[in-house]
Enzyme design. Sequence first.
Site, PDB file in Angstrom:
ATOM      1  N   ARG A  89       0.796  -1.339  -0.026  1.00  0.00           N
ATOM      2  CA  ARG A  89      -0.018   0.156  -0.118  1.00  0.00           C
ATOM      3  C   ARG A  89       0.771   1.205   0.096  1.00  0.00           C
ATOM      4  O   ARG A  89       0.388   2.214  -0.056  1.00  0.00           O
ATOM      5  CB  ARG A  89      -0.729   0.037   1.394  1.00  0.00           C
ATOM      6  CG  ARG A  89      -2.054  -0.626   0.853  1.00  0.00           C
ATOM      7  CD  ARG A  89      -3.310  -0.247   1.777  1.00  0.00           C
ATOM      8  NE  ARG A  89      -4.608  -0.343   1.952  1.00  0.00           N
ATOM      9  CZ  ARG A  89      -5.474  -1.175   2.120  1.00  0.00           C
ATOM     10  NH1 ARG A  89      -5.109  -2.398   1.895  1.00  0.00           N
ATOM     11  NH2 ARG A  89      -6.722  -0.846   2.262  1.00  0.00           N
ATOM     12  N   ARG A 123     -22.077  -1.174   1.328  1.00  0.00           N
ATOM     13  CA  ARG A 123     -21.241  -2.630   1.390  1.00  0.00           C
ATOM     14  C   ARG A 123     -21.799  -3.302   2.878  1.00  0.00           C
ATOM     15  O   ARG A 123     -21.877  -2.472   3.873  1.00  0.00           O
ATOM     16  CB  ARG A 123     -19.925  -2.255   1.337  1.00  0.00           C
ATOM     17  CG  ARG A 123     -19.149  -3.830   1.548  1.00  0.00           C
ATOM     18  CD  ARG A 123     -17.769  -3.790   1.082  1.00  0.00           C
ATOM     19  NE  ARG A 123     -16.805  -2.572   1.493  1.00  0.00           N
ATOM     20  CZ  ARG A 123     -15.408  -2.525   1.330  1.00  0.00           C
ATOM     21  NH1 ARG A 123     -15.146  -3.252   0.142  1.00  0.00           N
ATOM     22  NH2 ARG A 123     -14.863  -1.659   1.859  1.00  0.00           N
ATOM     23  N   ARG A 156     -18.996  -2.736   7.732  1.00  0.00           N
ATOM     24  CA  ARG A 156     -17.519  -2.772   8.236  1.00  0.00           C
ATOM     25  C   ARG A 156     -17.203  -1.352   9.025  1.00  0.00           C
ATOM     26  O   ARG A 156     -17.825  -0.633   8.688  1.00  0.00           O
ATOM     27  CB  ARG A 156     -16.420  -2.791   6.999  1.00  0.00           C
ATOM     28  CG  ARG A 156     -16.146  -4.159   6.772  1.00  0.00           C
ATOM     29  CD  ARG A 156     -15.349  -4.175   5.303  1.00  0.00           C
ATOM     30  NE  ARG A 156     -14.264  -3.383   5.201  1.00  0.00           N
ATOM     31  CZ  ARG A 156     -13.335  -3.465   4.572  1.00  0.00           C
ATOM     32  NH1 ARG A 156     -13.502  -4.492   3.631  1.00  0.00           N
ATOM     33  NH2 ARG A 156     -12.220  -2.683   4.351  1.00  0.00           N
ATOM     34  N   ARG A 167      -9.228   7.146   3.851  1.00  0.00           N
ATOM     35  CA  ARG A 167      -8.741   5.781   2.831  1.00  0.00           C
ATOM     36  C   ARG A 167      -8.550   6.516   1.596  1.00  0.00           C
ATOM     37  O   ARG A 167      -7.495   5.988   0.898  1.00  0.00           O
ATOM     38  CB  ARG A 167      -9.539   4.674   2.979  1.00  0.00           C
ATOM     39  CG  ARG A 167      -9.254   3.913   4.239  1.00  0.00           C
ATOM     40  CD  ARG A 167     -10.281   2.662   4.365  1.00  0.00           C
ATOM     41  NE  ARG A 167     -11.600   2.829   4.287  1.00  0.00           N
ATOM     42  CZ  ARG A 167     -12.535   1.847   4.088  1.00  0.00           C
ATOM     43  NH1 ARG A 167     -12.131   0.614   3.543  1.00  0.00           N
ATOM     44  NH2 ARG A 167     -13.705   2.082   4.127  1.00  0.00           N
TER      45      ARG A 167
HETATM   46  P1  AMP Z   1      -8.867  -3.639   3.318  1.00  0.00           P
HETATM   47  O1  AMP Z   1      -9.652  -4.796   3.590  1.00  0.00           O
HETATM   48  O2  AMP Z   1      -7.438  -4.282   2.440  1.00  0.00           O
HETATM   49  O3  AMP Z   1      -9.408  -2.334   3.064  1.00  0.00           O
HETATM   50  O4  AMP Z   1      -7.739  -3.383   4.504  1.00  0.00           O
HETATM   51  C1  AMP Z   1      -8.734  -2.971   5.765  1.00  0.00           C
HETATM   52  C2  AMP Z   1      -7.453  -2.077   6.659  1.00  0.00           C
HETATM   53  O5  AMP Z   1      -6.601  -3.076   7.069  1.00  0.00           O
HETATM   54  C3  AMP Z   1      -7.009  -0.861   5.900  1.00  0.00           C
HETATM   55  O6  AMP Z   1      -7.970   0.276   6.049  1.00  0.00           O
HETATM   56  C4  AMP Z   1      -5.808  -0.763   6.812  1.00  0.00           C
HETATM   57  O7  AMP Z   1      -6.151  -0.176   8.352  1.00  0.00           O
HETATM   58  C5  AMP Z   1      -5.173  -2.231   7.237  1.00  0.00           C
HETATM   59  N1  AMP Z   1      -4.495  -2.642   6.079  1.00  0.00           N
HETATM   60  C6  AMP Z   1      -4.657  -3.670   5.303  1.00  0.00           C
HETATM   61  N2  AMP Z   1      -3.661  -3.973   4.520  1.00  0.00           N
HETATM   62  C7  AMP Z   1      -2.630  -3.164   5.029  1.00  0.00           C
HETATM   63  C8  AMP Z   1      -1.186  -2.597   4.320  1.00  0.00           C
HETATM   64  N3  AMP Z   1      -0.897  -3.162   3.349  1.00  0.00           N
HETATM   65  N4  AMP Z   1      -0.792  -1.606   5.028  1.00  0.00           N
HETATM   66  C9  AMP Z   1      -1.249  -0.841   6.034  1.00  0.00           C
HETATM   67  N5  AMP Z   1      -2.357  -1.117   6.535  1.00  0.00           N
HETATM   68  C10 AMP Z   1      -3.085  -2.202   5.815  1.00  0.00           C
END
Ligand code: AMP
Length: 240
Positions: A89, A123, A156, A167
């Site tokens: 990310r 969602r 969520r 985000r």
């Molecule tokens: P996601 O399901 O990919 O939207 O991830 C949910 C949350 O997990 C994100 O908003 C971050 O808080 C954390 N997260 C997931 N992947 C990462 C990453 N590669 N780096 C930092 N935080 C992450």
Amino acid sequence: MRKYVIMGIQGSGKGTQSQLLETDLDLVHISVGDIFRWNVQNHTKMGAQVRRVMAAGELVGDDLVESVVRDRLTEHDWNYGFIIDGFPRNRRQAEFFLESYDIDGVIHLDLPDSEVRRRVLNRRLCGNCGINYNLIDSTPAVPGRCDVCGGELVTREDDTEEALAVRLRDYHEKTNPVLDVFRRKEYVVTVDARPAPEVVQAEIRLRLGLPSLAARDQAPDGRPGEARAPDGQREETRSA
Ligand code: AMP
């Protein structure tokens, strides 16, 4: 062995597309966000560490994320390969990843911010089995209940206006530059994420030279084929 990264802004369908790829190609879908959510739901020490950060829509610290990815990949349960979702990310994570693993391609799901908002705020997630729904075009048969396990559908914690704003900002500031790192290596295929999931999936497979889902269904043994894209086809050429 195929190793892919899937990238895209929140709500662009990374989870759905990964699941469609993993079903018949025997890829293991690794979602860093799912690993963190599991830890939060199960009240682990890691869950306690990341819960607030996640709920605010912020990024978890790189050291922790990198150790989660390293540990997950050293499980070596991915004989046919993996598709990693939600990672990297930012530039540091991308560099860490490229130092340790060769990848075959980066799938970039492209979605305008206006559509992101519409999708994310509609969602819902099954609190029991984790399946995703949206209140636009994949509504459950019984409102508020999962079609598969009957579990309660929940929002969520980070699918709020405030967390979404954070985000989106992080995605544009930190994650977009990762695409540039991968583009320099000619790994990236950009696919328009606006059409229906099966249309997006067909485009991904076409661009990566993978067998189509329909062709796969007709194969006698359902095993992954060997069709691969010539290197030149992995470059990004499509506009959204
Ligand atoms: P996601 O399901 O990919 O939207 O991830 C949910 C949350 O997990 C994100 O908003 C971050 O808080 C954390 N997260 C997931 N992947 C990462 C990453 N590669 N780096 C930092 N935080 C992450």
